[in-house]
Scaffold this motif. Structure first.
Motif, short mmCIF file in Angstrom:
data_model
loop_
_atom_site.label_atom_id
_atom_site.label_comp_id
_atom_site.label_asym_id
_atom_site.label_seq_id
_atom_site.Cartn_x
_atom_site.Cartn_y
_atom_site.Cartn_z
N PRO A 232 0.80 -1.23 0.00
CA PRO A 232 0.00 0.00 0.00
C PRO A 232 0.83 1.27 0.00
O PRO A 232 0.28 2.37 -0.03
CB PRO A 232 -0.79 -0.12 1.31
CG PRO A 232 0.10 -0.90 2.21
CD PRO A 232 0.83 -1.88 1.32
N GLY A 233 2.16 1.14 0.05
CA GLY A 233 3.02 2.33 0.12
C GLY A 233 4.21 2.04 1.01
O GLY A 233 4.70 0.92 1.06
N ASN A 234 4.67 3.04 1.71
CA ASN A 234 5.82 2.87 2.59
C ASN A 234 5.38 2.20 3.88
O ASN A 234 4.97 2.85 4.84
CB ASN A 234 6.46 4.23 2.89
CG ASN A 234 7.80 4.08 3.58
OD1 ASN A 234 8.04 3.12 4.31
ND2 ASN A 234 8.69 5.03 3.34
N ARG A 235 5.47 0.88 3.92
CA ARG A 235 4.98 0.13 5.07
C ARG A 235 5.78 0.46 6.33
O ARG A 235 5.21 0.60 7.41
CB ARG A 235 5.07 -1.37 4.79
CG ARG A 235 3.86 -1.89 4.04
CD ARG A 235 3.92 -3.39 3.87
NE ARG A 235 2.58 -3.92 3.78
CZ ARG A 235 2.17 -4.75 2.82
NH1 ARG A 235 3.00 -5.12 1.87
NH2 ARG A 235 0.94 -5.20 2.81
N MET A 236 7.09 0.55 6.21
CA MET A 236 7.92 0.85 7.37
C MET A 236 7.51 2.18 8.00
O MET A 236 7.30 2.28 9.21
CB MET A 236 9.40 0.87 6.98
CG MET A 236 10.34 1.25 8.12
SD MET A 236 10.42 0.00 9.42
CE MET A 236 11.61 -1.13 8.71
N LYS A 237 7.37 3.21 7.18
CA LYS A 237 7.00 4.53 7.69
C LYS A 237 5.63 4.51 8.33
O LYS A 237 5.41 5.07 9.41
CB LYS A 237 7.04 5.56 6.57
CG LYS A 237 6.69 6.98 7.02
CD LYS A 237 6.72 7.95 5.85
CE LYS A 237 6.32 9.36 6.29
NZ LYS A 237 6.27 10.30 5.14
N ALA A 238 4.67 3.84 7.68
CA ALA A 238 3.30 3.80 8.20
C ALA A 238 3.24 3.08 9.54
O ALA A 238 2.56 3.53 10.47
CB ALA A 238 2.38 3.12 7.20
N ILE A 239 3.96 1.97 9.68
CA ILE A 239 3.95 1.24 10.95
C ILE A 239 4.68 2.01 12.02
O ILE A 239 4.26 2.04 13.19
CB ILE A 239 4.54 -0.18 10.75
CG1 ILE A 239 3.59 -1.01 9.88
CG2 ILE A 239 4.75 -0.87 12.10
CD1 ILE A 239 4.09 -2.40 9.56
N GLN A 240 5.78 2.68 11.66
CA GLN A 240 6.49 3.51 12.64
C GLN A 240 5.61 4.65 13.13
O GLN A 240 5.63 5.01 14.31
CB GLN A 240 7.78 4.04 12.04
CG GLN A 240 8.88 2.98 11.92
CD GLN A 240 10.12 3.51 11.24
OE1 GLN A 240 10.06 4.45 10.44
NE2 GLN A 240 11.25 2.89 11.54
N GLU A 241 4.82 5.23 12.24
CA GLU A 241 3.90 6.29 12.65
C GLU A 241 2.83 5.73 13.58
O GLU A 241 2.40 6.39 14.53
CB GLU A 241 3.26 6.94 11.42
CG GLU A 241 4.22 7.81 10.63
CD GLU A 241 3.59 8.38 9.37
OE1 GLU A 241 2.43 7.98 9.05
OE2 GLU A 241 4.23 9.21 8.70
#
Length: 449
Positions: A232-241
């Motif tokens: 769906p996109g930047n998974r790492m960034k989304a989970i970190q957020e």
């Protein structure tokens, strides 16, 4: 002093702004199916999976995977579904969960994970799809598009699987909408899965790390998981957020010794037998062309008459039905079923534009995405159906019997959404079919409530 107060005020406003955004709300979307139907569909589909795929009969391996699943389910974020967890002897990196809770983990996924938390991350992601009802939500929004493949399990399955799926008017196939998710669904499953991981004590960052690892192996020969679970996109960034909203904790990657022991058991498993493709041909025998007078089908939204030698595949409590002869259903070598003769009736999502021509155009665009050979036949015509204004659009497609077929699409606006019927038949026979199809169209009556 004033400067300090102003600085404090600015920081406070910034903090309030961040807090106001808060964590993203994730919840199930619009659905034609009840939760009970999700559960029943999942149970019967799981029985089919276990007949067709090599489920591992290793007590230690099974117990280990089930213990991870139970940790995640016990967080209270998975909904009240009867989850089960089983391992499939398959080297592909994949896992999938069926509506209502049956969850399957491939041995290739266990071998590819770096630690227990990464395995838990994928399992949490799959559990989230169940809790958010993504499979039946997507089937509800696009049941017409996927219906031929769905009918495979409903019509040619065995025992209770055939009966239940025929009642629901939906089935299970490798490319079924039940198991191929949108990017929005993937994003929501990432978020809810991360919350489950954290509450179970696993480090949610490990899920993002594993997904990034799979992305690095992407391409046409990449992991099977990514084929049905698009990024769906930047998974790492989304989970970190998402982590900033989770309670602070000393998260774990799980027991290293136990995980390595399980990976060793996986590597020692014998190779699974190769699955053979199913037979091809019509599901039933006899002449598929209409005969035998007319009967009536009725549900809570509409009624319609149909030929006496055809059958209805649908639940009277549902707003969708397929009417076809068994000899007009053609099974391909992959187990999918196409409709060569028959009619599909249903509603699209009620959140359309409210304009008949525009909503019909949107539906045709969706059909074209899943049917590359489909073509529009020319001008649309107005028609009366059930006492309301409708639209007839002629479409052409490839018939599962070979050659070209005609799909006569009829649409009308109703409070439930865009009502549609697709009358299907080989082009060579359509002139003979048309009088019966027009009789069916004229017989439609909508519930006036």
């Amino acid at each position: 002093m004033v400067k300090t107060w102003k600085s404090f005020l600015v920081l406070a406003l910034v903090s309030l702004s961040v807090a106001a955004e808060g964590p993203k709300e994730v919840k199930p979307g619009w659905n034609l199916f009840s939760k009970e139907q999700d559960i029943q569909l999942g149970r019967e589909a799981a029985a089919q999976v276990e007949r067709q795929m090599p489920v591992v009969r290793d007590e230690q391996l099974q117990s280990y995977v089930e213990s991870i699943g139970r940790k995640l389910v016990s967080t209270g974020l998975a909904g009240d579904y009867p989850y089960t967890f089983k391992v499939i002897n398959d080297k592909s990196i994949n896992a999938f969960a069926l509506p209502g809770g049956p969850t399957f983990v491939h041995t290739g996924l266990i071998a590819a994970a770096d630690n227990e938390a990464q395995l838990a991350g994928v399992m949490g992601h799959e559990i989230a799809h169940v809790a958010l009802r993504h499979g039946t939500n997507q089937a509800s929004k696009a049941n017409l598009i996927q219906l031929p493949a769905m009918l495979a399990g409903a019509i040619v399955g065995n025992g209770s699987m055939m009966g239940q799926l025929a009642q629901l008017g939906i089935g299970l196939g490798a490319n079924s909408v039940l198991l191929k998710y949108s990017r929005n669904a993937e994003s929501d499953a990432d978020i809810l899965g991360a919350r489950m991981m954290a509450k179970a004590g696993y480090n949610p960052v490990e899920a993002a790390r594993f997904f990034e690892k799979l992305e690095a192996q992407g391409g046409r020969g990449g992991p099977q998981f990514l084929q049905s679970h698009p990024n769906p996109g930047n998974r790492m960034k989304a989970i970190q957020e998402e982590i900033q909203y989770l309670p602070r904790s000393n998260y774990s990657t799980g027991s290293t010794a136990s995980f390595e022991r399980i990976q060793a058991r996986v590597s020692a498993l014998p190779a699974a037998p190769t699955n053979r493709a199913g037979q091809t041909g019509a599901v039933g025998t006899g002449d598929p062309r209409p005969s035998g007078g007319m009967r009536e089908y009725r549900n809570s939204a509409f009624s319609v008459s149909y030929p006496g030698n055809w059958e209805t595949f649908g639940d009277n409590n549902s707003a969708m039905v397929t009417i076809a002869p068994r000899s007009g259903l053609i099974q391909d070598s992959g187990g999918g079923v196409g409709i060569a003769y028959g009619v599909m009736v249903s509603f699209t999502s009620p959140h359309g534009r409210g304009n008949l021509r525009q909503d019909t155009s949107d539906l045709i665009a969706q059909l074209a995405q899943s049917n590359p050979s489909m073509q529009t036949g020319g001008n649309q015509k107005s028609v009366r159906i059930g006492g309301v204004s409708g639209l007839v659009t002629t479409l052409y497609n490839q018939s599962p019997m070979g050659g070209r077929e005609i799909n006569m699409l009829v649409t009308a606006q109703r409070p439930e959404g865009l009502f549609y019927m697709i009358f299907i038949g080989p082009e060579k026979d359509f002139r003979q079919l048309q009088p019966v199809y027009e009789q069916m169209l004229q017989s439609v009556r909508f519930d006036s409530r």
